[in-house]
Scaffold this motif. Structure first.
Motif, PDB file in Angstrom:
ATOM      1  N   ALA A  11     -17.586  34.691  40.210  1.00 13.89           N
ATOM      2  CA  ALA A  11     -16.618  34.108  39.284  1.00 13.89           C
ATOM      3  C   ALA A  11     -16.778  34.746  37.906  1.00 13.89           C
ATOM      4  O   ALA A  11     -17.846  35.250  37.557  1.00 13.89           O
ATOM      5  CB  ALA A  11     -16.812  32.596  39.197  1.00 13.89           C
ATOM      6  N   GLY A  12     -15.726  34.685  37.111  1.00 12.36           N
ATOM      7  CA  GLY A  12     -15.770  35.264  35.765  1.00 12.36           C
ATOM      8  C   GLY A  12     -14.815  36.440  35.646  1.00 12.36           C
ATOM      9  O   GLY A  12     -14.691  37.244  36.575  1.00 12.36           O
ATOM     10  N   ALA A  13     -14.125  36.529  34.511  1.00 13.03           N
ATOM     11  CA  ALA A  13     -13.181  37.620  34.289  1.00 13.03           C
ATOM     12  C   ALA A  13     -13.937  38.924  34.067  1.00 13.03           C
ATOM     13  O   ALA A  13     -14.869  38.985  33.274  1.00 13.03           O
ATOM     14  CB  ALA A  13     -12.293  37.306  33.080  1.00 13.03           C
ATOM     15  N   THR A  14     -13.544  39.967  34.784  1.00  9.59           N
ATOM     16  CA  THR A  14     -14.184  41.278  34.649  1.00  9.59           C
ATOM     17  C   THR A  14     -13.125  42.360  34.606  1.00  9.59           C
ATOM     18  O   THR A  14     -12.075  42.256  35.239  1.00  9.59           O
ATOM     19  CB  THR A  14     -15.147  41.556  35.817  1.00  9.59           C
ATOM     20  OG1 THR A  14     -14.417  41.521  37.056  1.00  9.59           O
ATOM     21  CG2 THR A  14     -16.269  40.538  35.851  1.00  9.59           C
ATOM     22  N   ARG A  15     -13.442  43.395  33.866  1.00 13.62           N
ATOM     23  CA  ARG A  15     -12.561  44.565  33.788  1.00 13.62           C
ATOM     24  C   ARG A  15     -13.257  45.811  34.302  1.00 13.62           C
ATOM     25  O   ARG A  15     -12.674  46.648  34.972  1.00 13.62           O
ATOM     26  CB  ARG A  15     -12.117  44.780  32.343  1.00 13.62           C
ATOM     27  CG  ARG A  15     -11.269  46.028  32.146  1.00 13.62           C
ATOM     28  CD  ARG A  15     -10.945  46.269  30.691  1.00 13.62           C
ATOM     29  NE  ARG A  15     -10.303  47.555  30.488  1.00 13.62           N
ATOM     30  CZ  ARG A  15     -10.091  48.104  29.305  1.00 13.62           C
ATOM     31  NH1 ARG A  15     -10.479  47.470  28.206  1.00 13.62           N
ATOM     32  NH2 ARG A  15      -9.518  49.287  29.216  1.00 13.62           N
ATOM     33  N   HIS A  16     -14.532  45.929  33.978  1.00 18.04           N
ATOM     34  CA  HIS A  16     -15.281  47.134  34.329  1.00 18.04           C
ATOM     35  C   HIS A  16     -16.144  46.944  35.580  1.00 18.04           C
ATOM     36  O   HIS A  16     -16.501  47.920  36.223  1.00 18.04           O
ATOM     37  CB  HIS A  16     -16.179  47.541  33.155  1.00 18.04           C
ATOM     38  CG  HIS A  16     -15.427  47.742  31.872  1.00 18.04           C
ATOM     39  ND1 HIS A  16     -14.750  48.895  31.568  1.00 18.04           N
ATOM     40  CD2 HIS A  16     -15.234  46.914  30.809  1.00 18.04           C
ATOM     41  CE1 HIS A  16     -14.182  48.781  30.385  1.00 18.04           C
ATOM     42  NE2 HIS A  16     -14.470  47.594  29.901  1.00 18.04           N
ATOM     43  N   LEU A  17     -16.497  45.715  35.897  1.00 13.45           N
ATOM     44  CA  LEU A  17     -17.347  45.439  37.046  1.00 13.45           C
ATOM     45  C   LEU A  17     -16.519  45.319  38.326  1.00 13.45           C
ATOM     46  O   LEU A  17     -15.454  44.700  38.330  1.00 13.45           O
ATOM     47  CB  LEU A  17     -18.118  44.131  36.835  1.00 13.45           C
ATOM     48  CG  LEU A  17     -19.329  44.185  35.899  1.00 13.45           C
ATOM     49  CD1 LEU A  17     -19.765  42.768  35.547  1.00 13.45           C
ATOM     50  CD2 LEU A  17     -20.474  44.943  36.530  1.00 13.45           C
ATOM     51  N   ASP A  18     -17.035  45.874  39.405  1.00 16.27           N
ATOM     52  CA  ASP A  18     -16.454  45.697  40.735  1.00 16.27           C
ATOM     53  C   ASP A  18     -17.200  44.544  41.401  1.00 16.27           C
ATOM     54  O   ASP A  18     -18.308  44.713  41.908  1.00 16.27           O
ATOM     55  CB  ASP A  18     -16.603  46.988  41.547  1.00 16.27           C
ATOM     56  CG  ASP A  18     -15.910  46.911  42.902  1.00 16.27           C
ATOM     57  OD1 ASP A  18     -15.695  45.780  43.401  1.00 16.27           O
ATOM     58  OD2 ASP A  18     -15.598  47.972  43.454  1.00 16.27           O
ATOM     59  N   LYS A  19     -16.587  43.347  41.378  1.00 14.67           N
ATOM     60  CA  LYS A  19     -17.284  42.162  41.881  1.00 14.67           C
ATOM     61  C   LYS A  19     -17.560  42.250  43.379  1.00 14.67           C
ATOM     62  O   LYS A  19     -18.586  41.758  43.850  1.00 14.67           O
ATOM     63  CB  LYS A  19     -16.475  40.911  41.541  1.00 14.67           C
ATOM     64  CG  LYS A  19     -16.492  40.572  40.060  1.00 14.67           C
ATOM     65  CD  LYS A  19     -15.909  39.212  39.762  1.00 14.67           C
ATOM     66  CE  LYS A  19     -14.416  39.223  39.816  1.00 14.67           C
ATOM     67  NZ  LYS A  19     -13.825  37.961  39.288  1.00 14.67           N
ATOM     68  N   THR A  20     -16.654  42.855  44.114  1.00 17.66           N
ATOM     69  CA  THR A  20     -16.869  42.999  45.560  1.00 17.66           C
ATOM     70  C   THR A  20     -18.084  43.871  45.840  1.00 17.66           C
ATOM     71  O   THR A  20     -18.953  43.520  46.649  1.00 17.66           O
ATOM     72  CB  THR A  20     -15.626  43.605  46.225  1.00 17.66           C
ATOM     73  OG1 THR A  20     -14.495  42.747  46.003  1.00 17.66           O
ATOM     74  CG2 THR A  20     -15.852  43.766  47.728  1.00 17.66           C
ATOM     75  N   ALA A  21     -18.163  44.995  45.158  1.00 20.99           N
ATOM     76  CA  ALA A  21     -19.308  45.896  45.350  1.00 20.99           C
ATOM     77  C   ALA A  21     -20.601  45.234  44.900  1.00 20.99           C
ATOM     78  O   ALA A  21     -21.649  45.388  45.540  1.00 20.99           O
ATOM     79  CB  ALA A  21     -19.075  47.195  44.583  1.00 20.99           C
ATOM     80  N   LEU A  22     -20.542  44.461  43.804  1.00 21.48           N
ATOM     81  CA  LEU A  22     -21.733  43.778  43.310  1.00 21.48           C
ATOM     82  C   LEU A  22     -22.210  42.730  44.310  1.00 21.48           C
ATOM     83  O   LEU A  22     -23.419  42.599  44.565  1.00 21.48           O
ATOM     84  CB  LEU A  22     -21.417  43.119  41.967  1.00 21.48           C
ATOM     85  CG  LEU A  22     -22.600  42.720  41.071  1.00 21.48           C
ATOM     86  CD1 LEU A  22     -23.488  43.910  40.773  1.00 21.48           C
ATOM     87  CD2 LEU A  22     -22.089  42.098  39.777  1.00 21.48           C
ATOM     88  N   ALA A  23     -21.266  41.993  44.912  1.00 18.98           N
ATOM     89  CA  ALA A  23     -21.625  40.994  45.918  1.00 18.98           C
ATOM     90  C   ALA A  23     -22.236  41.650  47.149  1.00 18.98           C
ATOM     91  O   ALA A  23     -23.202  41.137  47.733  1.00 18.98           O
ATOM     92  CB  ALA A  23     -20.390  40.181  46.306  1.00 18.98           C
ATOM     93  N   GLN A  24     -21.700  42.781  47.556  1.00 16.24           N
ATOM     94  CA  GLN A  24     -22.233  43.490  48.724  1.00 16.24           C
ATOM     95  C   GLN A  24     -23.658  43.990  48.457  1.00 16.24           C
ATOM     96  O   GLN A  24     -24.520  43.930  49.342  1.00 16.24           O
ATOM     97  CB  GLN A  24     -21.314  44.661  49.087  1.00 16.24           C
ATOM     98  CG  GLN A  24     -19.976  44.226  49.659  1.00 16.24           C
ATOM     99  CD  GLN A  24     -19.020  45.389  49.866  1.00 16.24           C
ATOM    100  OE1 GLN A  24     -19.229  46.486  49.353  1.00 16.24           O
ATOM    101  NE2 GLN A  24     -17.958  45.156  50.618  1.00 16.24           N
ATOM    102  N   THR A  25     -23.895  44.454  47.240  1.00 14.77           N
ATOM    103  CA  THR A  25     -25.237  44.908  46.884  1.00 14.77           C
ATOM    104  C   THR A  25     -26.227  43.752  46.922  1.00 14.77           C
ATOM    105  O   THR A  25     -27.345  43.885  47.441  1.00 14.77           O
ATOM    106  CB  THR A  25     -25.234  45.541  45.485  1.00 14.77           C
ATOM    107  OG1 THR A  25     -24.344  46.657  45.472  1.00 14.77           O
ATOM    108  CG2 THR A  25     -26.635  46.006  45.095  1.00 14.77           C
TER     109      THR A  25
END
Length: 252
Positions: free
Chosen positions: A55-69
């Motif tokens: 959750a949280g607004a992001t512009r530069h972060l790839d949340k999907t990739a971060l979750a997979q990591t």
């Protein structure tokens, strides 16, 4: 003591004995049932994580990739996870300003992210957020539009404030700062949006810049494209360095 009294006393002892036996048996049964229920509850609560929600607004972060990591590094079921360690892993990403991690059921992790917001470049490789903190992501061409600040790392807030103050001063003359450097010995150097570099020194900064703006407006504005650098560290006047091929002499 009469025979009837002895029999009555014996019966009372037997009653107490069997009552204790029954209570102990019930207690053992209750503990067994409770332990079994707790084991089943623990087993249900402590299953492997099935989902990570970002959750949280992001512009530069790839949340999907971060979750997979994150998911790839989870080796324990939900209740045995070290949430602080996961949080530290998240903030290790240069674009994560802060992160909080919570357990949820059915077994999942909820991650609340706050992304860094760059307001300026720091030197050639870093970025600054609005609090004056330096972070070091991979720089992209889009950040070239940000002003470039540099100086001692512990002076970031002072440099940012000076940049905003000077930018307001220069905007009244139709100029904009694109860079500001604070040297180790306290001297300031400015970069303008027309490509001119202004060496201002460390003493009497505001009076020097006001004098510079007056001289610039009256004598130099029309020749701005030919000027490379202006040194204003003089009591009267300035020293102008012209670009190669401009065909001008230094002015004082």
């Amino acid at each position: 003591m009469s025979r009837s009294s002895v029999e009555q006393h014996t019966q009372q002892g037997l009653d107490r004995y069997w009552r204790s036996v029954v209570l102990l048996t019930l207690l053992v049964v209750f503990v067994g049932i409770g332990s079994s229920a707790l084991r089943e509850l623990w087993g249900w609560l402590n299953q492997p994580v099935a989902e990570i929600r970002m959750a949280g607004a992001t512009r530069h972060l790839d949340k999907t990739a971060l979750a997979q990591t994150l998911a790839g590094g989870l080796t324990s079921p939900l209740l045995q996870l070290d949430l602080k360690q996961i949080q530290e892993q998240l903030v290790g990403d240069p674009w994560v300003h802060s992160a909080s991690v919570r357990r949820q059921w059915p077994p999942s992790l909820e991650v609340q992210l706050e992304e860094e917001v760059p307001v300026a470049r720091w030197g050639d490789k870093g970025l600054l957020n609005h609090q004056g903190d330096i972070f070091w992501p991979e720089l992209k061409p889009e950040y070239r539009a940000l002003p470039r600040l540099s100086g001692p790392a512990h002076e970031t807030v002072r440099i940012m404030q000076q940049f905003h103050d000077l930018n307001r001063m220069f905007s009244s003359e139709g100029l904009r700062l694109t860079g500001l450097t604070l040297e180790t010995r306290g001297a300031w150097t400015l970069e303008l949006d027309n490509g001119i570099r202004v060496i201002a020194g460390r003493e009497q900064l505001v009076p020097r810049l006001k004098r510079f703006l007056s001289i610039y407006r009256q004598n130099l504005a029309e020749k701005a494209g030919q000027i490379e650098q202006i040194d204003i560290r003089y009591t009267n006047g300035v020293a102008v360095s012209w670009r190669a091929g401009a065909g001008q002499d230094n002015a004082g």
